[in-house]
Write a protein that holds these residues in place. Structure first.
Motif, short mmCIF file in Angstrom:
data_model
loop_
_atom_site.label_atom_id
_atom_site.label_comp_id
_atom_site.label_asym_id
_atom_site.label_seq_id
_atom_site.Cartn_x
_atom_site.Cartn_y
_atom_site.Cartn_z
N UNK A 50 0.79 -1.27 0.09
CA UNK A 50 -0.01 0.03 0.03
C UNK A 50 0.89 1.32 0.11
N UNK A 70 1.78 -7.72 -8.55
CA UNK A 70 0.41 -8.57 -8.50
C UNK A 70 0.47 -9.90 -7.93
N UNK A 73 0.85 -9.87 -4.38
CA UNK A 73 -0.35 -9.47 -3.54
C UNK A 73 -1.34 -10.54 -3.16
N UNK A 78 -5.15 -8.20 3.72
CA UNK A 78 -4.85 -7.34 4.87
C UNK A 78 -5.86 -6.46 5.15
N UNK A 84 -11.52 -1.33 5.52
CA UNK A 84 -12.02 -0.64 4.44
C UNK A 84 -13.04 -1.10 3.52
N UNK A 85 -14.22 -0.67 4.22
CA UNK A 85 -15.53 -1.18 3.68
C UNK A 85 -16.37 -0.09 3.28
N UNK A 86 -17.22 -0.47 2.18
CA UNK A 86 -18.29 0.61 1.58
C UNK A 86 -19.56 0.53 2.17
N UNK A 89 -22.82 -0.91 0.70
CA UNK A 89 -22.89 -2.07 0.33
C UNK A 89 -23.32 -3.17 1.34
N UNK A 93 -22.32 -8.51 -0.70
CA UNK A 93 -21.91 -7.54 -1.97
C UNK A 93 -20.46 -7.33 -1.92
N UNK A 94 -20.22 -6.72 -0.71
CA UNK A 94 -18.76 -6.41 -0.50
C UNK A 94 -17.79 -7.45 -0.73
N UNK A 97 -17.39 -8.54 -4.22
CA UNK A 97 -16.49 -7.45 -4.96
C UNK A 97 -15.04 -7.87 -4.91
N UNK A 98 -14.60 -7.86 -3.57
CA UNK A 98 -13.41 -8.18 -3.19
C UNK A 98 -12.79 -9.49 -3.67
N UNK A 100 -13.80 -11.01 -6.41
CA UNK A 100 -13.71 -10.82 -8.00
C UNK A 100 -12.42 -10.19 -8.15
N UNK A 101 -12.19 -8.97 -7.43
CA UNK A 101 -10.88 -8.12 -7.50
C UNK A 101 -9.76 -9.02 -7.13
N UNK A 102 -9.84 -10.01 -6.53
CA UNK A 102 -8.67 -10.82 -6.14
C UNK A 102 -8.47 -11.78 -7.19
#
Lengths: 363, 288
Positions: A50, A70, A73, A78, A84-86, A89, A93-94, A97-98, A100-102
């Motif tokens: 980060x 990449x 990570x 972490x 670090x949540x939205x 959401x 859902x959250x 999303x994570x 998918x992003x991973x």
């Protein structure tokens, strides 16, 4: 698992983390311990990519966190200090999303999300908006996020800050469970927390590693070897002539017991390598003075932690690594010597008392 | 990238911003079309686009303001940094999500020529190509406002910066026209621009010397050119600003009714440039 070499972070002239070197072996729970502002979060942010280090290298399973980010990570989960949540959401859902992003395959996402929610016990709040969840649940959502993708390494930055005692216990249990299957690094400024869950402790002060070992070894290595604590049933005036007759005593302090005036507490510093406890016992016995207590002086873990992370000395940091200056106000000469020694041996662990031990060799 | 894209797109429609931007554009487009096409009895719907692009000065910052500022505000930027994603993927994911929001009103406006064709002759090619230019203009503006959002953690400041940048962009031609067309006026105006550029360089490099060197080299080059042939500078500033203005380009594209690819490439280039700047800003925060 992790190799940290010469890790340094400077903001302008201020050095926040200074030349850290350590390795993390797989399958243990590690704890970064240190007072606020010791550089724990900065170090964790650098390990997770980060934050870019000013100098030095972090290798995660052989992958450089800057050069091969990449791949490195993918091995890491972490949880930063603030989850670090939205807020808009739901946890499910959250986590999707994570996941998918991973880069988790779409077919595996439902199972992994389900498993992470089950392990962190958030299944019952899966459909509620995160902004309506309590701090404890948000923390769990953050931990669940870190677990996704089955990373080999999970870093948790002050995971119990702001939680109530019950939530703290629950999060500790969760960390212990996580530690069974993967490497966990957590940071904290609370000694009790680290001693409750960690196999290995790294104590930081002003961006430097001042100890790296198991808590037991840290305690052992920092015990004063050449100090004896005695309580005798006599007045200080009567005790002093006895002490003068015993060879090997370098210095002593006497003080009247606050509760029983007849008792005298003694702190005796003896020549290194000598054990004068038996001599003391017989000398007092000869004078018919009852010895109530006779033991090597011991420091509690809290005292050791406070001494290792003592910021009372007036340090001066320069722009080139924040080296400590021994000219500041110091409680004793002995401590000044320690500081000088620490400057010479930048990253090696130097115990307060006893022999110098290399933290990495201990592993 | 697709995870970021989906999350962003969903968030635009889980709060009001996406709907507001779409509604704003479609309401104004409807009013303009009624005035120009129905009252004015004119078959070319593309005539509304230059005026409609003014409403983008409001609609685009509404959508783009939250893109990076909100992440910093919520401290979720740390999550993005520690995910196994490249910064370019994060920026493009967000950019394409914004573009999808603007694809909705642009797509809806594709129906306008069809509706108008019921009442008379319509040049479909001209309408569609103008809508394409309008969409790419949206893209360029989105990139500019996304960059502004990456500079701050306050969404309000991001919106103000975005609107200001677009207003400056819109008014630049008017301001340039207000300057005297003499050579020395152009020279001085370029000097101001070079100073601004040096400030931008300083922002990115945080190094006085680099910024100073860039400013000095450019100024020296311009001075030499001015000394060799000063007369070429007369009116040059107006020409340069006119050729750089997004809105001016849009006006020309529609009014000339030519499929001018340079305009489309220019919009794409601006989008690319500001996406690149955004990547640099996001990356830079990791180092500072």
């Amino acid at each position: 698992m992790i190799e940290v070499k010469n890790l340094t972070k400077r903001y302008g002239d201020r050095t926040v983390v200074s030349h850290l070197n350590f390795t993390i072996a797989p399958g243990k729970i590690y704890g970064f311990l240190g007072p606020n502002g010791a550089g724990k979060s900065t170090t964790m942010n650098m390990i997770t990519g980060c934050l870019a280090p000013t100098e030095g290298v972090v290798l995660i399973d052989g992958h450089d966190i800057c050069e091969d980010a990449v791949a490195a990570k993918r091995q890491i989960g972490y949880l930063p200090e603030i989850p670090p949540v939205y807020p808009d959401m739901t946890p499910e859902e959250y986590l999707r999303f994570v996941a998918g992003a991973k880069g988790i395959r779409a077919s595996e996402i439902p199972d992994q999300v389900e498993s992470a929610m089950r392990q962190t016990d958030i299944t019952e709040v899966r459909d509620r908006l995160i902004k309506n969840l309590s701090k404890g649940y948000r923390q769990r959502v953050g931990i669940a996020q870190a677990m996704l993708g089955e990373p080999k390494l999970i870093l948790l930055d002050e995971p119990t800050v702001g939680l109530d005692p019950r939530q703290i216990l629950e999060i500790r249990e969760l960390i212990l469970r996580l530690g069974k299957s993967r490497t966990v690094i957590l940071s904290s400024h609370i000694l009790a927390e680290v001693s409750a869950v960690c196999d290995h402790v790294m104590i930081m002060r002003r961006g430097k590693l001042v100890a790296s070992d198991t808590l037991e070894n840290i305690r052992k290595n920092n015990m004063p070897e050449n100090r004896v604590s005695v309580t005798v049933k006599a007045t200080p005036a009567a005790v002093e002539p006895v002490l003068r007759g015993i060879p090997g005593i370098l210095s002593y302090e006497t003080k009247c017991d606050t509760e029983e005036k007849e008792l005298t507490d003694l702190e005796i510093e003896v020549e290194p390598g000598q054990d004068i406890r038996e001599k003391l016992f017989f000398a007092f016995a000869e004078k018919k003075m009852a010895v109530r207590k006779l033991a090597r002086a011991e420091l509690s873990l809290e005292e050791i932690f406070l001494r290792l992370t003592d910021d009372s000395e007036d340090y001066e940091e320069d722009g080139d690594g924040g080296e400590e200056n021994g000219s500041g106000v110091s409680s004793s000469e002995e401590e000044n010597e320690e500081e000088d020694e620490e400057d010479d041996e930048e990253d090696d662990y130097v115990p307060l008392f006893g022999k110098k031990t290399d933290g990495e060799d201990e592993k | 990238m697709s995870a970021i894209y989906k999350k962003e797109l969903k968030s635009y429609f889980s709060n009001m911003t996406g709907y507001i931007a779409i509604a704003l554009i479609l309401v104004v487009a409807g009013i303009l079309s009624r005035i120009l096409n129905f009252r004015g009895l004119y078959g070319g719907m593309e005539g509304i686009l230059p005026t409609l692009s003014m409403i983008l000065m409001l609609a685009v910052p509404i959508v783009a303001m939250r893109s990076f500022a909100e992440e910093r505000q919520l401290k979720t930027d740390l999550l993005l940094y520690c995910l196994p994603l490249k910064t370019t993927q994060i920026v493009l994911g967000k950019y394409f999500a914004m573009m999808t929001v603007f694809a909705v009103p642009t797509g809806a406006m594709l129906l306008y020529p069809l509706i108008l064709s019921m009442y008379g002759k319509v040049n479909f090619l001209s309408a569609v190509s103008s809508l394409l230019a309008f969409y790419l203009l949206c893209g360029a503006m989105c990139a500019i406002c996304m960059f502004m959002s990456s500079l701050t953690e306050s969404q309000v400041i991001a919106a103000v910066l975005g609107v200001s940048a677009l207003v400056v962009c819109y008014a630049s031609t008017i301001l340039a026209e207000a300057l005297p067309a003499t050579a020395i006026a152009s020279f001085l105006a370029f000097t101001v621009l070079i100073c601004l550029l040096a400030l931008v360089v300083y922002y990115f490099a945080r190094n006085y010397w680099v910024a100073f060197a860039v400013g000095t080299v450019l100024e020296a080059g311009m001075l030499i050119a001015y000394l060799i042939d000063g007369s070429r500078f007369a009116g040059l500033f107006q020409k340069v600003i006119g050729s750089l203005s997004l809105f001016q380009k849009m006006n020309e594209f529609v009014s000339l009714q030519l499929f001018d690819t340079t305009v489309l490439i220019y919009f794409l280039s601006v989008s690319f440039l500001f996406c690149f700047f955004t990547v640099q800003t996001v990356e830079k925060r990791r180092w500072s």
